[in-house]
Design a protein around this motif. Structure first.
Motif, PDB file in Angstrom:
ATOM      1  N   LYS A   3       0.833  -1.190   0.000  1.00  0.00           N
ATOM      2  CA  LYS A   3       0.000   0.000   0.000  1.00  0.00           C
ATOM      3  C   LYS A   3       0.873   1.248   0.000  1.00  0.00           C
ATOM      4  N   ALA A   4       0.278   2.343  -0.408  1.00  0.00           N
ATOM      5  CA  ALA A   4       1.011   3.597  -0.513  1.00  0.00           C
ATOM      6  C   ALA A   4       1.276   4.191   0.864  1.00  0.00           C
ATOM      7  N   ARG A   5       2.324   5.001   0.932  1.00  0.00           N
ATOM      8  CA  ARG A   5       2.660   5.723   2.154  1.00  0.00           C
ATOM      9  C   ARG A   5       2.266   7.183   1.979  1.00  0.00           C
ATOM     10  N   ILE A   6       1.527   7.688   2.956  1.00  0.00           N
ATOM     11  CA  ILE A   6       0.973   9.035   2.881  1.00  0.00           C
ATOM     12  C   ILE A   6       1.601   9.915   3.952  1.00  0.00           C
ATOM     13  N   LEU A   7       1.938  11.137   3.574  1.00  0.00           N
ATOM     14  CA  LEU A   7       2.367  12.137   4.539  1.00  0.00           C
ATOM     15  C   LEU A   7       1.210  13.110   4.738  1.00  0.00           C
ATOM     16  N   LEU A   8       0.649  13.132   5.956  1.00  0.00           N
ATOM     17  CA  LEU A   8      -0.468  14.022   6.297  1.00  0.00           C
ATOM     18  C   LEU A   8       0.077  15.197   7.090  1.00  0.00           C
ATOM     19  N   VAL A   9      -0.075  16.393   6.536  1.00  0.00           N
ATOM     20  CA  VAL A   9       0.400  17.612   7.195  1.00  0.00           C
ATOM     21  C   VAL A   9      -0.835  18.389   7.648  1.00  0.00           C
ATOM     22  N   GLU A  10      -1.160  18.259   8.927  1.00  0.00           N
ATOM     23  CA  GLU A  10      -2.423  18.800   9.460  1.00  0.00           C
ATOM     24  C   GLU A  10      -2.235  19.087  10.946  1.00  0.00           C
ATOM     25  N   ASP A  11      -2.678  20.278  11.416  1.00  0.00           N
ATOM     26  CA  ASP A  11      -2.492  20.636  12.825  1.00  0.00           C
ATOM     27  C   ASP A  11      -3.752  20.486  13.662  1.00  0.00           C
ATOM     28  N   ASP A  12      -4.834  19.996  13.080  1.00  0.00           N
ATOM     29  CA  ASP A  12      -6.049  19.695  13.828  1.00  0.00           C
ATOM     30  C   ASP A  12      -5.932  18.249  14.324  1.00  0.00           C
ATOM     31  N   GLN A  13      -5.599  18.081  15.615  1.00  0.00           N
ATOM     32  CA  GLN A  13      -5.313  16.750  16.134  1.00  0.00           C
ATOM     33  C   GLN A  13      -6.513  15.818  16.033  1.00  0.00           C
ATOM     34  N   GLY A  14      -7.716  16.361  16.221  1.00  0.00           N
ATOM     35  CA  GLY A  14      -8.908  15.527  16.099  1.00  0.00           C
ATOM     36  C   GLY A  14      -9.069  14.979  14.694  1.00  0.00           C
ATOM     37  N   LEU A  15      -8.795  15.821  13.687  1.00  0.00           N
ATOM     38  CA  LEU A  15      -8.887  15.380  12.295  1.00  0.00           C
ATOM     39  C   LEU A  15      -7.790  14.380  11.973  1.00  0.00           C
ATOM     40  N   VAL A  16      -6.599  14.610  12.535  1.00  0.00           N
ATOM     41  CA  VAL A  16      -5.495  13.676  12.320  1.00  0.00           C
ATOM     42  C   VAL A  16      -5.865  12.291  12.830  1.00  0.00           C
ATOM     43  N   GLU A  17      -6.445  12.223  14.025  1.00  0.00           N
ATOM     44  CA  GLU A  17      -6.837  10.934  14.602  1.00  0.00           C
ATOM     45  C   GLU A  17      -7.917  10.267  13.764  1.00  0.00           C
ATOM     46  N   LEU A  18      -8.868  11.045  13.277  1.00  0.00           N
ATOM     47  CA  LEU A  18      -9.938  10.495  12.445  1.00  0.00           C
ATOM     48  C   LEU A  18      -9.374   9.923  11.149  1.00  0.00           C
ATOM     49  N   LEU A  19      -8.528  10.685  10.479  1.00  0.00           N
ATOM     50  CA  LEU A  19      -7.966  10.235   9.202  1.00  0.00           C
ATOM     51  C   LEU A  19      -7.008   9.064   9.406  1.00  0.00           C
ATOM     52  N   THR A  20      -6.261   9.086  10.515  1.00  0.00           N
ATOM     53  CA  THR A  20      -5.365   7.969  10.807  1.00  0.00           C
ATOM     54  C   THR A  20      -6.157   6.676  10.918  1.00  0.00           C
ATOM     55  N   PHE A  21      -7.264   6.726  11.615  1.00  0.00           N
ATOM     56  CA  PHE A  21      -8.113   5.537  11.766  1.00  0.00           C
ATOM     57  C   PHE A  21      -8.582   5.029  10.409  1.00  0.00           C
ATOM     58  N   HIS A  22      -9.082   5.923   9.567  1.00  0.00           N
ATOM     59  CA  HIS A  22      -9.655   5.504   8.285  1.00  0.00           C
ATOM     60  C   HIS A  22      -8.584   5.033   7.305  1.00  0.00           C
ATOM     61  N   PHE A  23      -7.467   5.725   7.236  1.00  0.00           N
ATOM     62  CA  PHE A  23      -6.424   5.320   6.285  1.00  0.00           C
ATOM     63  C   PHE A  23      -5.741   4.019   6.717  1.00  0.00           C
ATOM     64  N   GLU A  24      -5.502   3.861   8.012  1.00  0.00           N
ATOM     65  CA  GLU A  24      -4.880   2.622   8.476  1.00  0.00           C
ATOM     66  C   GLU A  24      -5.834   1.441   8.325  1.00  0.00           C
ATOM     67  N   ARG A  25      -7.130   1.695   8.426  1.00  0.00           N
ATOM     68  CA  ARG A  25      -8.107   0.625   8.198  1.00  0.00           C
ATOM     69  C   ARG A  25      -8.045   0.149   6.754  1.00  0.00           C
ATOM     70  N   GLU A  26      -7.682   1.059   5.843  1.00  0.00           N
ATOM     71  CA  GLU A  26      -7.506   0.701   4.433  1.00  0.00           C
ATOM     72  C   GLU A  26      -6.085   0.219   4.141  1.00  0.00           C
ATOM     73  N   GLU A  27      -5.285   0.062   5.210  1.00  0.00           N
ATOM     74  CA  GLU A  27      -3.928  -0.479   5.138  1.00  0.00           C
ATOM     75  C   GLU A  27      -2.933   0.455   4.457  1.00  0.00           C
ATOM     76  N   PHE A  28      -3.200   1.737   4.489  1.00  0.00           N
ATOM     77  CA  PHE A  28      -2.210   2.716   4.056  1.00  0.00           C
ATOM     78  C   PHE A  28      -1.227   2.947   5.205  1.00  0.00           C
ATOM     79  N   GLU A  29       0.002   3.284   4.853  1.00  0.00           N
ATOM     80  CA  GLU A  29       0.957   3.752   5.851  1.00  0.00           C
ATOM     81  C   GLU A  29       0.798   5.263   5.958  1.00  0.00           C
ATOM     82  N   LEU A  30       0.807   5.778   7.186  1.00  0.00           N
ATOM     83  CA  LEU A  30       0.534   7.197   7.372  1.00  0.00           C
ATOM     84  C   LEU A  30       1.570   7.822   8.296  1.00  0.00           C
ATOM     85  N   ASP A  31       2.269   8.848   7.794  1.00  0.00           N
ATOM     86  CA  ASP A  31       3.131   9.694   8.619  1.00  0.00           C
ATOM     87  C   ASP A  31       2.399  11.012   8.811  1.00  0.00           C
TER      88      ASP A  31
END
Length: 232
Positions: A3-31
């Motif tokens: 799977k692809a590796r994604i770099l997420l640059v975002e300072d809204d911690q709540g949004l980061v946690e939400l997106l981390t959950f969804h992208f990791e569920r799809e087996e993406f790697e997320l930094d």
């Protein structure tokens, strides 16, 4: 399939946690990082497959991060999706003109963003679409472990096959020797950097059959890329 590796640059911690959950569920790697300056360091040291970049972040602004990523040889061809609350047409145009590949306005659904990521990846990383890889006149059959260039068979050793596969999955991207060691040989490899140069020479000799143009571009002080436009 990797799977692809994604770099997420975002300072809204709540949004980061939400997106981390969804992208990791799809087996993406997320930094993730909230800081534009740190994002530039991460992207340069280990270029991701996609950057999701908020406009308003800590440190260097998102729009400036986008501009700098486009100037760096390591990240010049990495897809960038701008993620922001700015919805005005002028802002969207500015983001796209700066080099963004897509633009998602908050609020949005994680499913929509994942779909946008998938769309840009299918354009730049054909390995996500099936078991055949192709770029310019090179074709790779992942199942049959066969390679052709211009319809002619190319004989490759196992390492050269993995090396070419990596390039075919990221056409146009420049990879440092260190990144190639990590991606092709593995993180725990004790192989010296000069070994990469040896296998690049072998790969060049194999794929440039019949006096064909050299499709592997050497970028001084940066690394190597599969690039038909640089072929001479």
């Amino acid at each position: 399939m990797t799977k692809a590796r994604i770099l997420l640059v975002e300072d809204d911690q709540g949004l980061v946690e939400l997106l981390t959950f969804h992208f990791e569920r799809e087996e993406f790697e997320l930094d993730t990082t909230p800081d534009g300056d740190e994002a530039l360091l991460i992207a340069r040291e280990s270029p991701p497959d996609v950057v999701i970049l908020d406009w308003m972040i800590e440190g260097t602004s998102g729009i400036e991060v986008c501009r700098r990523l486009r100037r760096l040889p390591e990240t010049a061809n990495v897809p960038i999706i701008m993620l922001t609350a700015r919805g005005e047409e002028a802002d969207r145009i500015r983001g796209l003109e700066t080099g963004a590949d897509d633009y998602v306005t908050k609020p949005f659904s994680p499913r929509e963003l994942i779909a946008r990521v998938g769309a840009v990846l299918r354009r730049v990383r054909p390995a996500l679409a099936g078991e055949q890889l192709a770029y310019a006149d090179i074709e790779m059959d992942l199942v049959g472990h066969k390679v052709k260039r211009g319809g002619e068979s190319v004989q490759l050793g196992p390492t050269e096959f993995r090396l070419l596969r990596h390039f075919l999955e990221h056409p146009g991207r420049v990879f440092s020797r260190e990144r190639l060691l990590d991606s092709v040989w593995g993180h725990d490899s004790d192989i010296e950097l000069r070994t990469v140069d040896v296998h690049i020479r072998r790969l060049r000799k194999a794929v440039n059959i019949g006096g064909r143009a050299d499709i592997i571009r050497t970028v001084r002080s940066a690394g190597y890329a599969l690039d038909s436009e640089g072929a001479v």
